[in-house]
Enzyme design. Structure first.
Site, PDB file in Angstrom:
ATOM      1  N   HIS A  93     -15.551  13.855 -21.110  1.00 20.79           N
ATOM      2  CA  HIS A  93     -15.586  12.770 -22.097  1.00 20.79           C
ATOM      3  C   HIS A  93     -16.959  12.824 -22.770  1.00 20.79           C
ATOM      4  O   HIS A  93     -17.980  12.890 -22.085  1.00 20.79           O
ATOM      5  CB  HIS A  93     -15.367  11.416 -21.409  1.00 20.79           C
ATOM      6  CG  HIS A  93     -15.684  10.258 -22.298  1.00 20.79           C
ATOM      7  ND1 HIS A  93     -15.028  10.058 -23.496  1.00 20.79           N
ATOM      8  CD2 HIS A  93     -16.604   9.266 -22.204  1.00 20.79           C
ATOM      9  CE1 HIS A  93     -15.523   8.985 -24.089  1.00 20.79           C
ATOM     10  NE2 HIS A  93     -16.487   8.484 -23.329  1.00 20.79           N
ATOM     11  N   GLU A 138      -9.084   0.987 -27.304  1.00 22.37           N
ATOM     12  CA  GLU A 138      -9.913  -0.174 -26.988  1.00 22.37           C
ATOM     13  C   GLU A 138     -10.279  -0.885 -28.286  1.00 22.37           C
ATOM     14  O   GLU A 138     -11.155  -1.744 -28.299  1.00 22.37           O
ATOM     15  CB  GLU A 138     -11.133   0.228 -26.170  1.00 22.37           C
ATOM     16  CG  GLU A 138     -11.949   1.351 -26.761  1.00 22.37           C
ATOM     17  CD  GLU A 138     -13.008   1.859 -25.798  1.00 22.37           C
ATOM     18  OE1 GLU A 138     -13.999   1.140 -25.614  1.00 22.37           O
ATOM     19  OE2 GLU A 138     -12.843   2.964 -25.249  1.00 22.37           O
ATOM     20  N   CYS A 195     -12.459   4.054 -22.578  1.00 25.94           N
ATOM     21  CA  CYS A 195     -12.173   5.426 -23.027  1.00 25.94           C
ATOM     22  C   CYS A 195     -11.220   6.164 -22.097  1.00 25.94           C
ATOM     23  O   CYS A 195     -10.787   7.282 -22.408  1.00 25.94           O
ATOM     24  CB  CYS A 195     -13.470   6.227 -23.149  1.00 25.94           C
ATOM     25  SG  CYS A 195     -14.678   5.413 -24.178  1.00 25.94           S
TER      26      CYS A 195
HETATM   27  N1  CAA Z   1     -37.162  14.575 -29.715  1.00 27.06           N
HETATM   28  C1  CAA Z   1     -36.263  15.008 -28.811  1.00 27.06           C
HETATM   29  N2  CAA Z   1     -35.661  14.178 -27.898  1.00 27.06           N
HETATM   30  C2  CAA Z   1     -36.000  12.882 -27.927  1.00 27.06           C
HETATM   31  C3  CAA Z   1     -36.942  12.364 -28.854  1.00 27.06           C
HETATM   32  C4  CAA Z   1     -37.551  13.269 -29.774  1.00 27.06           C
HETATM   33  N3  CAA Z   1     -38.423  12.866 -30.703  1.00 27.06           N
HETATM   34  N4  CAA Z   1     -37.080  11.035 -28.617  1.00 27.06           N
HETATM   35  C5  CAA Z   1     -36.231  10.722 -27.603  1.00 27.06           C
HETATM   36  N5  CAA Z   1     -35.586  11.837 -27.181  1.00 27.06           N
HETATM   37  C6  CAA Z   1     -34.574  11.950 -26.123  1.00 27.06           C
HETATM   38  C7  CAA Z   1     -34.908  11.144 -24.893  1.00 27.06           C
HETATM   39  O1  CAA Z   1     -35.811  11.824 -24.050  1.00 27.06           O
HETATM   40  C8  CAA Z   1     -33.526  10.985 -24.281  1.00 27.06           C
HETATM   41  O2  CAA Z   1     -33.174  12.178 -23.625  1.00 27.06           O
HETATM   42  P1  CAA Z   1     -32.727  12.160 -22.076  1.00 27.06           P
HETATM   43  O3  CAA Z   1     -31.528  11.287 -22.008  1.00 27.06           O
HETATM   44  O4  CAA Z   1     -32.433  13.579 -21.754  1.00 27.06           O
HETATM   45  O5  CAA Z   1     -33.865  11.587 -21.313  1.00 27.06           O
HETATM   46  C9  CAA Z   1     -32.602  10.871 -25.484  1.00 27.06           C
HETATM   47  O6  CAA Z   1     -33.346  11.366 -26.600  1.00 27.06           O
HETATM   48  C10 CAA Z   1     -32.136   9.454 -25.785  1.00 27.06           C
HETATM   49  O7  CAA Z   1     -33.254   8.649 -26.025  1.00 27.06           O
HETATM   50  P2  CAA Z   1     -33.491   7.275 -25.245  1.00 27.06           P
HETATM   51  O8  CAA Z   1     -33.514   7.514 -23.784  1.00 27.06           O
HETATM   52  O9  CAA Z   1     -34.655   6.615 -25.877  1.00 27.06           O
HETATM   53  O10 CAA Z   1     -32.154   6.447 -25.459  1.00 27.06           O
HETATM   54  P3  CAA Z   1     -31.682   5.497 -26.643  1.00 27.06           P
HETATM   55  O11 CAA Z   1     -32.373   4.195 -26.557  1.00 27.06           O
HETATM   56  O12 CAA Z   1     -31.678   6.198 -27.949  1.00 27.06           O
HETATM   57  O13 CAA Z   1     -30.172   5.285 -26.197  1.00 27.06           O
HETATM   58  C11 CAA Z   1     -27.976   5.760 -25.537  1.00 27.06           C
HETATM   59  C12 CAA Z   1     -29.298   6.360 -25.956  1.00 27.06           C
HETATM   60  C13 CAA Z   1     -28.165   4.949 -24.255  1.00 27.06           C
HETATM   61  C14 CAA Z   1     -27.008   6.879 -25.265  1.00 27.06           C
HETATM   62  C15 CAA Z   1     -27.451   4.849 -26.694  1.00 27.06           C
HETATM   63  O14 CAA Z   1     -27.200   5.637 -27.820  1.00 27.06           O
HETATM   64  C16 CAA Z   1     -26.199   4.097 -26.323  1.00 27.06           C
HETATM   65  O15 CAA Z   1     -26.272   3.009 -25.727  1.00 27.06           O
HETATM   66  N6  CAA Z   1     -25.001   4.638 -26.693  1.00 27.06           N
HETATM   67  C17 CAA Z   1     -23.712   3.980 -26.387  1.00 27.06           C
HETATM   68  C18 CAA Z   1     -23.384   4.019 -24.904  1.00 27.06           C
HETATM   69  C19 CAA Z   1     -22.902   5.360 -24.443  1.00 27.06           C
HETATM   70  O16 CAA Z   1     -22.466   6.205 -25.205  1.00 27.06           O
HETATM   71  N7  CAA Z   1     -22.957   5.573 -23.105  1.00 27.06           N
HETATM   72  C20 CAA Z   1     -22.488   6.798 -22.511  1.00 27.06           C
HETATM   73  C21 CAA Z   1     -21.905   6.586 -21.128  1.00 27.06           C
HETATM   74  S1  CAA Z   1     -20.623   5.331 -21.199  1.00 27.06           S
HETATM   75  C22 CAA Z   1     -19.275   6.168 -21.863  1.00 27.06           C
HETATM   76  O17 CAA Z   1     -19.230   7.352 -21.899  1.00 27.06           O
HETATM   77  C23 CAA Z   1     -18.174   5.325 -22.439  1.00 27.06           C
HETATM   78  C24 CAA Z   1     -18.262   5.339 -23.925  1.00 27.06           C
HETATM   79  O18 CAA Z   1     -17.693   6.207 -24.570  1.00 27.06           O
HETATM   80  C25 CAA Z   1     -19.045   4.302 -24.577  1.00 27.06           C
END
Ligand code: CAA
Length: 415
Positions: free
Chosen positions: A250, A86, A118
């Site tokens: 994945h 991609e 992916c």
């Molecule tokens: N200590 C421990 N854990 C903590 C924490 C702390 N101090 N603060 C936050 N967390 C945890 C949260 O509780 C959360 O855990 P859960 O998911 O179990 O609830 C986790 O850390 C992530 O925190 P947020 O929910 O605040 O999320 P974020 O704003 O950091 O975003 C994300 C996370 C959405 C994955 C972001 O990194 C992102 O958009 N990544 C790219 C998209 C992606 O990878 N998507 C996956 C599915 S799509 C796919 O698989 C295709 C691909 O390859 C892209």
């Protein structure tokens, strides 16, 4: 399952990822994000960073060159060459034809590029397996190269889930590594969870929605796999986690594999009516045994999109093939947008000898740590091409882009 079918599957895997790596502890400190969020919340520790002289072609060429050397395959034996990416380098000229040239593959080879986020690598592998099963291969092998650079905007929440790398799969009859079962389960649905418009270098993502889409697709693919089985198979009605020796997902970030495994367990418990007395404890035990050990490379390399699932497979094979010989494992591939596939395969007796040559641990050990400043410089530098500082001989790199044409060279090879 498929007792009468020809055994078709993965004969060898070649992996490559950049020499440069960024510690996510350093990035967390620079972005004022708690380290625990990255380690526990996402399951990530490091990510591979591509340099200006690396792109989807060079990563794919280096993974493929390792594979061809390890498997001792003559490039003339390859009759189908597919590149899944991609992060293509041109809208018309495919990554696959650059690889065809760089690897010296026969003129009589079908060559094309595949795109579905992916999922593209799995789509390519399934096409290649069917090409072999159909007899059209006439004894030849297929090379399926998944190669990507995961880039998100600096300072976005997705920034911690970047990475870069490639996995090359050699598909053949009578494979030496993983024999694929002929059935699988698929799921497709148009969603805007992750996308990259043609004029953008960094991907756009609706992060939380993308997690939901992934999990919906997993449930859908499992249901389709169960329907495809139709009772006539070595896979019984017992839940998958009771009969598969490992489950690979994945892995855009390792916590996603954890969420996926919980979804799989829940789906299978509901279907079979076999809810354990303590589901939470059973889930942790099952995750620790079947999933977690195979996420280590993903924790240290990051998301490599099309190649992510196959990095997990390479790690399992390299670390523990002997233990899995003759055992069936499950694999789940997800591509945003979205299309997903759940499939199974059996580690071939004797595969440990093949797997010992993959070399992921050696690649991990040979990396150079970047500072956050150096990483940001690589990320924002729009220059393409350059000369790598003293890499291994035979390393393929992007030397220059002139008049919109890309020129690749190999270190230690003149001309
Ligand atoms: N200590 C421990 N854990 C903590 C924490 C702390 N101090 N603060 C936050 N967390 C945890 C949260 O509780 C959360 O855990 P859960 O998911 O179990 O609830 C986790 O850390 C992530 O925190 P947020 O929910 O605040 O999320 P974020 O704003 O950091 O975003 C994300 C996370 C959405 C994955 C972001 O990194 C992102 O958009 N990544 C790219 C998209 C992606 O990878 N998507 C996956 C599915 S799509 C796919 O698989 C295709 C691909 O390859 C892209």
């Amino acid at each position: 399952m498929g007792e009468d079918a020809v055994s078709v599957g993965i004969d060898q895997i070649g992996v490559y990822f950049p020499r440069h790596v960024l510690s996510l502890d350093r990035l967390a400190a620079a972005r004022h994000v708690p380290e625990e969020k990255i380690h526990q919340g996402l399951g990530c520790y490091k990510m591979a960073i591509s340099a200006p002289w690396e792109d989807a072609v060079t990563l794919g060429a280096n993974a493929s060159a390792r594979l061809l050397a390890q498997a001792q395959v003559d490039p003339d034996e390859i009759g189908l060459l597919l590149a899944a990416t991609e992060t293509a380098v041109d809208h018309a000229k495919p990554v696959s034809i650059f690889l065809h040239d760089l690897l010296g593959i026969s003129r009589n080879c079908r060559v094309f590029e595949i795109k579905h986020a992916c999922y593209g690598g799995t789509a390519g592998m399934m096409v290649a397996a069917d090409w072999i099963r159909s007899g059209a291969a006439r004894g030849r092998k297929a090379l399926v190269v998944s190669t990507d650079i995961a880039r998100y905007p600096l300072r976005s929440s997705a920034e911690f889930t970047q990475g870069a790398g490639a996995a090359a799969l050699l598909l053949s009859a009578q494979p030496r590594l993983l024999a694929l079962d002929p059935i699988s389960g698929v799921f497709a649905k148009s969603v805007y969870d992750f996308w990259r418009p043609l004029d953008k270098r960094e991907a756009l993502v609706d992060g939380k929605f993308s997690v939901d889409c992934y999990l919906e697709a997993l449930s859908g693919a499992i249901a389709d796999y169960r329907a495809a089985l139709n009772g006539a198979s070595q896979i019984s009605a017992a839940p998958f986690h009771k009969q598969l020796a490992a489950l690979l997902y994945h892995t855009p970030f390792p916590k996603m594999a954890y969420k996926a495994h919980l979804r799989l367990l829940d789906t299978e418990w509901r279907r079979s009516g076999m809810l354990p007395t303590d589901p939470a404890e059973e889930a942790e035990r099952s995750y620790a045994a079947l999933v977690e050990p195979w996420l280590e490379a993903a924790r240290l390399v990051g998301n490599i999109y099309t190649a992510s699932l196959y990095l997990c497979l390479a790690w399992l094979a390299e670390r523990a093939a002997e233990r899995f010989e003759g055992k069936r494992i499950g694999l789940f591939s997800y591509g945003s947008g979205c299309c997903a596939e759940f499939f199974t395969g059996t580690m071939v007796p004797g595969s440990a000898g093949v797997a010992a040559r993959i070399g992921v641990a050696d690649l991990l050990a040979a990396r150079q740590e970047l500072t956050v400043d150096e990483y940001e410089q690589f990320a924002s530098d729009r220059a393409e091409g350059g000369t790598p500082p003293a890499p291994d001989g035979g390393f393929c790199y992007l030397a220059a882009v002139r008049e919109d044409k890309r020129f690749y060279e190999r270190t230690g090879v003149s001309g």
